[in-house]
Design an enzyme around this catalytic site. Sequence first.
Site, short mmCIF file in Angstrom:
data_model
loop_
_atom_site.label_atom_id
_atom_site.label_comp_id
_atom_site.label_asym_id
_atom_site.label_seq_id
_atom_site.Cartn_x
_atom_site.Cartn_y
_atom_site.Cartn_z
N LYS A 158 5.92 2.43 -2.58
CA LYS A 158 6.15 1.63 -3.79
C LYS A 158 7.54 1.85 -4.34
O LYS A 158 8.12 2.93 -4.18
CB LYS A 158 5.11 2.02 -4.86
CG LYS A 158 3.70 1.61 -4.48
CD LYS A 158 2.66 2.12 -5.44
CE LYS A 158 2.66 1.37 -6.74
NZ LYS A 158 1.46 1.75 -7.56
N TYR A 202 -3.23 5.39 -0.73
CA TYR A 202 -3.70 4.03 -0.95
C TYR A 202 -5.22 4.04 -1.05
O TYR A 202 -5.91 4.56 -0.18
CB TYR A 202 -3.25 3.12 0.19
CG TYR A 202 -3.69 1.68 0.01
CD1 TYR A 202 -3.06 0.86 -0.91
CD2 TYR A 202 -4.75 1.16 0.76
CE1 TYR A 202 -3.47 -0.45 -1.08
CE2 TYR A 202 -5.16 -0.16 0.59
CZ TYR A 202 -4.52 -0.95 -0.34
OH TYR A 202 -4.91 -2.25 -0.52
N HIS A 208 -10.20 -1.88 -11.13
CA HIS A 208 -9.06 -1.80 -12.05
C HIS A 208 -9.57 -1.43 -13.44
O HIS A 208 -10.42 -2.11 -14.00
CB HIS A 208 -8.32 -3.14 -12.08
CG HIS A 208 -7.14 -3.14 -13.02
ND1 HIS A 208 -5.84 -3.09 -12.58
CD2 HIS A 208 -7.08 -3.17 -14.37
CE1 HIS A 208 -5.03 -3.09 -13.63
NE2 HIS A 208 -5.76 -3.14 -14.73
N LYS A 237 -4.95 -11.20 -12.63
CA LYS A 237 -6.29 -11.01 -13.20
C LYS A 237 -6.89 -12.37 -13.56
O LYS A 237 -6.19 -13.23 -14.09
CB LYS A 237 -6.18 -10.13 -14.46
CG LYS A 237 -5.69 -8.72 -14.12
CD LYS A 237 -5.15 -8.00 -15.33
CE LYS A 237 -4.50 -6.69 -14.89
NZ LYS A 237 -3.68 -6.09 -15.96
N GLU A 275 -2.49 1.67 -16.91
CA GLU A 275 -3.36 1.10 -15.87
C GLU A 275 -3.76 2.15 -14.83
O GLU A 275 -2.93 2.96 -14.41
CB GLU A 275 -2.65 -0.06 -15.15
CG GLU A 275 -2.36 -1.24 -16.05
CD GLU A 275 -1.95 -2.49 -15.27
OE1 GLU A 275 -2.22 -3.59 -15.75
OE2 GLU A 275 -1.35 -2.36 -14.17
N GLU A 288 0.38 2.37 -13.44
CA GLU A 288 1.63 2.17 -14.17
C GLU A 288 1.32 2.00 -15.65
O GLU A 288 0.16 1.88 -16.04
CB GLU A 288 2.38 0.94 -13.65
CG GLU A 288 1.64 -0.36 -13.86
CD GLU A 288 2.49 -1.59 -13.58
OE1 GLU A 288 3.73 -1.47 -13.56
OE2 GLU A 288 1.91 -2.68 -13.42
N ASN A 290 2.23 -0.51 -18.85
CA ASN A 290 2.84 -1.76 -19.31
C ASN A 290 3.22 -1.60 -20.77
O ASN A 290 2.37 -1.29 -21.60
CB ASN A 290 1.88 -2.93 -19.13
CG ASN A 290 1.69 -3.25 -17.67
OD1 ASN A 290 2.64 -3.28 -16.89
ND2 ASN A 290 0.45 -3.47 -17.26
N ARG A 292 3.97 -3.45 -23.33
CA ARG A 292 3.93 -4.69 -24.13
C ARG A 292 2.48 -4.99 -24.45
O ARG A 292 1.59 -4.29 -23.98
CB ARG A 292 4.49 -5.83 -23.30
CG ARG A 292 3.76 -5.91 -21.96
CD ARG A 292 4.09 -7.12 -21.15
NE ARG A 292 3.79 -6.92 -19.74
CZ ARG A 292 2.60 -6.99 -19.18
NH1 ARG A 292 1.55 -7.26 -19.91
NH2 ARG A 292 2.43 -6.78 -17.89
N ARG A 338 -9.48 -16.38 -17.87
CA ARG A 338 -8.20 -17.07 -18.03
C ARG A 338 -8.36 -18.50 -17.55
O ARG A 338 -8.76 -18.74 -16.41
CB ARG A 338 -7.12 -16.38 -17.22
CG ARG A 338 -6.86 -14.97 -17.67
CD ARG A 338 -5.59 -14.43 -17.05
NE ARG A 338 -5.45 -13.01 -17.33
CZ ARG A 338 -4.36 -12.31 -17.11
NH1 ARG A 338 -3.30 -12.90 -16.57
NH2 ARG A 338 -4.31 -11.03 -17.39
P1 ADP Z 1 3.50 -3.94 -9.99
O1 ADP Z 1 4.22 -3.29 -11.10
O2 ADP Z 1 4.39 -4.49 -8.94
O3 ADP Z 1 2.44 -4.90 -10.44
P2 ADP Z 1 1.45 -1.87 -9.55
O4 ADP Z 1 1.79 -0.44 -9.44
O5 ADP Z 1 0.83 -2.31 -10.83
O6 ADP Z 1 2.77 -2.73 -9.23
O7 ADP Z 1 0.53 -2.31 -8.35
C1 ADP Z 1 0.18 -3.66 -8.16
C2 ADP Z 1 -1.13 -3.74 -7.42
O8 ADP Z 1 -1.02 -3.14 -6.12
C3 ADP Z 1 -2.27 -2.99 -8.09
O9 ADP Z 1 -2.90 -3.77 -9.07
C4 ADP Z 1 -3.18 -2.68 -6.91
O10 ADP Z 1 -3.94 -3.82 -6.59
C5 ADP Z 1 -2.20 -2.43 -5.78
N1 ADP Z 1 -1.90 -0.98 -5.66
C6 ADP Z 1 -0.82 -0.34 -6.16
N2 ADP Z 1 -0.88 0.99 -5.87
C7 ADP Z 1 -2.02 1.18 -5.18
C8 ADP Z 1 -2.66 2.33 -4.59
N3 ADP Z 1 -2.13 3.54 -4.65
N4 ADP Z 1 -3.85 2.13 -3.95
C9 ADP Z 1 -4.41 0.90 -3.88
N5 ADP Z 1 -3.85 -0.21 -4.39
C10 ADP Z 1 -2.67 -0.09 -5.05
#
Ligand code: ADP
Length: 449
Positions: A158, A202, A208, A237, A275, A288, A290, A292, A338
């Site tokens: 990531k 992963y 979620h 979502k 999240e 992460e 957010n 906002r 939504r």
């Molecule tokens: P972004 O900021 O690009 O949206 P996120 O960190 O929120 O990135 O991740 C986006 C999506 O990717 C998550 O909602 C999830 O579906 C998938 N994801 C991210 N990290 C993982 C992880 N460690 N294991 C499984 N899915 C992940």
Amino acid sequence: MFQRILIANRGEIALRIIRACRSLGVSPVCVYSVADKDGPWIEQADESICIGAAASKESYLRIERLIAAAEVTGADAIHPGYGFLSENAHFAEVCRDCNITFIGPSPEAMGLLGDKINCKRLARQSGTPVFPGTEGGIEDIDEAAKIAKEIGYPVIVKAAAGGGGRGMRVARDEVSLREGVGSAKQEALAAFGNGTVYVEKYLENARHFEVQTIGDRHGHAVHLYERDCSSQRRHQKLVEEAPSPGVDPRKRDRVCESAAELIKQAKYCGAATVEFLMDQKQEFFMLEVNTRVQVEHPVTEMITGIDIVQTQIRVAAGEPLPFSQKDIKPTGHAIEVRINAEDPNRGFMPQAGLIEVFTVPGGPGVRLDTHARAGYRIPSNYDSMIGKLIVHGPTRDAAIARMRQALKEFRIGPIHTTIPLHQRIMEHPEFTGANMDIHWVERWLKATG
Ligand code: ADP
């Protein structure tokens, strides 16, 4: 309290902010692009200013025009809503330099939590559970491969500056990890100007789970419990609910408290969402933060009775939080769907054009947040979401029953919307039985063609 708030956004969230302004006796000001000149929300503002052409880059993303609009209209604060500039630390900084209050965190807090590596580091310190993985950015690919082997495949690469799902690669073995690190770095560099990437475990079949938090300038931070947003398509979502069904209350309390502690440590003023993904054993891992207000904030408002947008404005004005943790007692169950102007039968093709029919649902426990109405022409330049339908009931089953009826009453035409899809979701055993994971909608749509 502020005199006037300029709303640097459009559509349903602009209207939502106008409503919060009115409840506080503050004068709302709108900006709009050429494509939004007939936007129904604009007439609810005390004043409005056109800031440019239809393309967001020429209007809603133009910092200097927003600042000029605030100065011309005498606004002493700017609410960024969600999307657009809401998580742009530079914008928050420019507002501060111009003596206009940005309704959101300081640029420092935003920068700290917006960088996923820094955020993870702070989370570890405040006891917020995170995914196992590399401590920081990958310097040495052999070291990353060693760590991946230790935590076990699959892993995900990531981007530290990531957003919108860019700069992510799932790797199921060492060969794909080595490849993934290279391509994720390139993608992240191109998209964010920062090629730092890291590796974490992963999780395959996760749910979620996200915690609503809010902090003030006086060192207080609380959580408003959680939302489940597992029904997604392409990481977008579709349905959100609160509380997250079937979660052990002790585990839930612990993770919610850790999220509040995290934003407290970040000296965070404003609303933030922490999240998480949750596995089948109800273990949590932070994704992460957010920085906002989220699209799905109304479900939390429905179960807590707290006006989140109004609270954002109050704390931005320097007031202490008007409640403490023990005052927050969620009741019942809320669900939001939504309503997107997309055709679910044609690959979710976005629908622009005139809305001729718009008959809205009602009754106890039904809330509709929308800027649309009959006679409104949906421009093709922006997000396809035209509204959010939210219901509240004493139990999850009662909320589902209310949602089914509300969707039945809701008529929009001739453009297509996601209403028929939501009707199917509300009948689906995966949803009614609360067996969702973040891939269930896509699995189901694929299986049914
Ligand atoms: P972004 O900021 O690009 O949206 P996120 O960190 O929120 O990135 O991740 C986006 C999506 O990717 C998550 O909602 C999830 O579906 C998938 N994801 C991210 N990290 C993982 C992880 N460690 N294991 C499984 N899915 C992940």
